[in-house]
Design a protein around this motif. Sequence first.
Motif, mmCIF file in Angstrom:
data_model
loop_
_atom_site.group_PDB
_atom_site.id
_atom_site.type_symbol
_atom_site.label_atom_id
_atom_site.label_comp_id
_atom_site.label_asym_id
_atom_site.label_seq_id
_atom_site.Cartn_x
_atom_site.Cartn_y
_atom_site.Cartn_z
ATOM 1 N N THR A 96 -4.410 -4.682 42.334
ATOM 2 C CA THR A 96 -3.956 -3.222 42.688
ATOM 3 C C THR A 96 -5.127 -2.613 42.658
ATOM 4 O O THR A 96 -5.287 -1.386 43.450
ATOM 5 C CB THR A 96 -2.965 -2.620 42.014
ATOM 6 O OG1 THR A 96 -3.386 -2.836 40.716
ATOM 7 C CG2 THR A 96 -1.606 -3.486 42.172
ATOM 8 N N LEU A 231 1.369 -7.454 47.024
ATOM 9 C CA LEU A 231 1.051 -7.815 45.792
ATOM 10 C C LEU A 231 2.418 -8.273 45.154
ATOM 11 O O LEU A 231 3.511 -7.813 45.154
ATOM 12 C CB LEU A 231 0.530 -6.942 44.896
ATOM 13 C CG LEU A 231 0.190 -7.195 43.409
ATOM 14 C CD1 LEU A 231 -0.917 -8.316 43.565
ATOM 15 C CD2 LEU A 231 -0.151 -6.121 42.523
ATOM 16 N N ARG A 234 3.681 -8.178 38.899
ATOM 17 C CA ARG A 234 2.383 -8.282 38.064
ATOM 18 C C ARG A 234 2.864 -9.411 36.907
ATOM 19 O O ARG A 234 4.023 -9.592 36.650
ATOM 20 C CB ARG A 234 2.061 -7.279 37.379
ATOM 21 C CG ARG A 234 1.547 -5.877 38.038
ATOM 22 C CD ARG A 234 1.518 -4.515 37.311
ATOM 23 N NE ARG A 234 0.378 -4.943 36.127
ATOM 24 C CZ ARG A 234 -1.001 -4.845 36.381
ATOM 25 N NH1 ARG A 234 -1.449 -4.583 37.470
ATOM 26 N NH2 ARG A 234 -1.737 -4.825 35.378
#
Length: 516
Positions: A96, A231, A234
């Motif tokens: 990010t 993305l 995480r």
Amino acid sequence: MLPLDLLMFAALIAAILIGYPVSFTLAGIATLFAFLGWATGQFDMSLLGALAQRVFGLMTNDVLIAIPLFVFMGVVLEKSRIAEDLLETAGRLFGTLRGGLGISVVLVGALLAASTGIVGATVVAMGLIALPTMLRNGYDPKLASGIVCTSGTLGQIIPPSTLLIILSDVMSNAYQQAQYEQGKFTIETISVGQIFAAALLPGLMLVAIYIVYLLVKAWLQPASAPAMEQLDERPSRTQVARAILPPVLLIVAVLGSILGGIATPGEAASVGAVGALLMASARQSAGTPRLVIAGAISLGLLAVLIGVHPVRLQRDDAGLADWLVGGLATLLVAVAGAAICQALVRTFRADVLKPVMNSTLSVTAMIFATILTASVFSLVFRGLGGDHRVEEFLANMPGGPDGALLFVMALVFVLGFFLDFVEISVILLPLVAPVLILMGHDPVWLSVLIAVNLQTSFLTPPFGFSLFYLRGAAPPEVTTGQIYRGVIPFILLQIAGIALIWLLPPVATFLPKLVF
């Protein structure tokens, strides 16, 4: 007519550039000029009688024993695909951030450097995994190629490294020779641990320089290193720990045992080889690798136990406590042995062990063949008076010791365009290092300065090995010209790093003085 020693060196460079194998070239040129020198009365053939002693000394060198073990460790980690886990986890962690993918590649390169130390394996792995990802996310192909090539070369400066082991042996011999010439007979030596400690901070400094450059580049030219648009979620702490913890523990075990004075380089390399084998076995396991974990814990406990209470049951005064400790040590050895046997079987069945052994054998043979034949070349070159000519040449350089060192660094840099680091280390350095040390340069600091310079040789066109490795692994849309142009800023960063180490010697000398 030029003196035979100069003709000999020129013939060597010419033959290597033509493409003859280095080890055969070294031995062949040395033999040819030994007979030429004998025929013209410039060489005493009795000097070759010292060759057997040199070879025996080389083959019984405790320092060089670590080379095949460290190579084995690196190849096992390469074949076990640990780089893939690290790159995927780091990319998701830093993606990010603008320039974050590049930073993750640099950090993974540093981690792989400290755990594998093999440039080719790291560059190819990151070229296959990280480079396509960076290109898909809009990275400039030149910048992405430069990041991958440069991150891979960190394996030459961040310990443990084959380059540093060879350099420690060469510089230790040069340091001893310089002391003999000064009339000292109670001589000091340089250990591999000192060189490893000296190279650690400069290696981390280079990592920091690369990251700062990427952040500045991404800030000034956002289109060249954008943040990831799409993305995945995480990674969790567990995923990060599973990817990073095993190589970190391996690094701590290997480097910690050397820097702490607990183990010799050969013993520490053995720890690394066994640890890498257990990690590869764990990757082949379908479930939780209980025996691998038990074996790793047993080895750790065994190291602590032996350090706290050495087991010597053959003593006449051995008491109950000694026998209990001996029994516990035997149990730990049995568990560790079972884990290692399981690791060997698993890696063999997974077709990992055979290519690992082949790669280790070929790389080790190449290194030792070059070192052995370089010893022959060095003996003949000195017999022709070449060492005195080099000493006179450097002593008469303008600028005194600094001028001589600047010339040698420039020569190493230029030779790095055409020759491998092993060739430069075992051919050139034995000739110039003793003279530089006699001029007052610190041998440990000098070793690190040369190591960073030799690391740069992997990036310099036209024959930089990292460039060839990446060319073979890069997607077709990345051109050779883009790869060559991409490494130029990083070569300049390398030169800046060399300048910082030159201007700030404590960067290289602080840790060895603190630890040793």
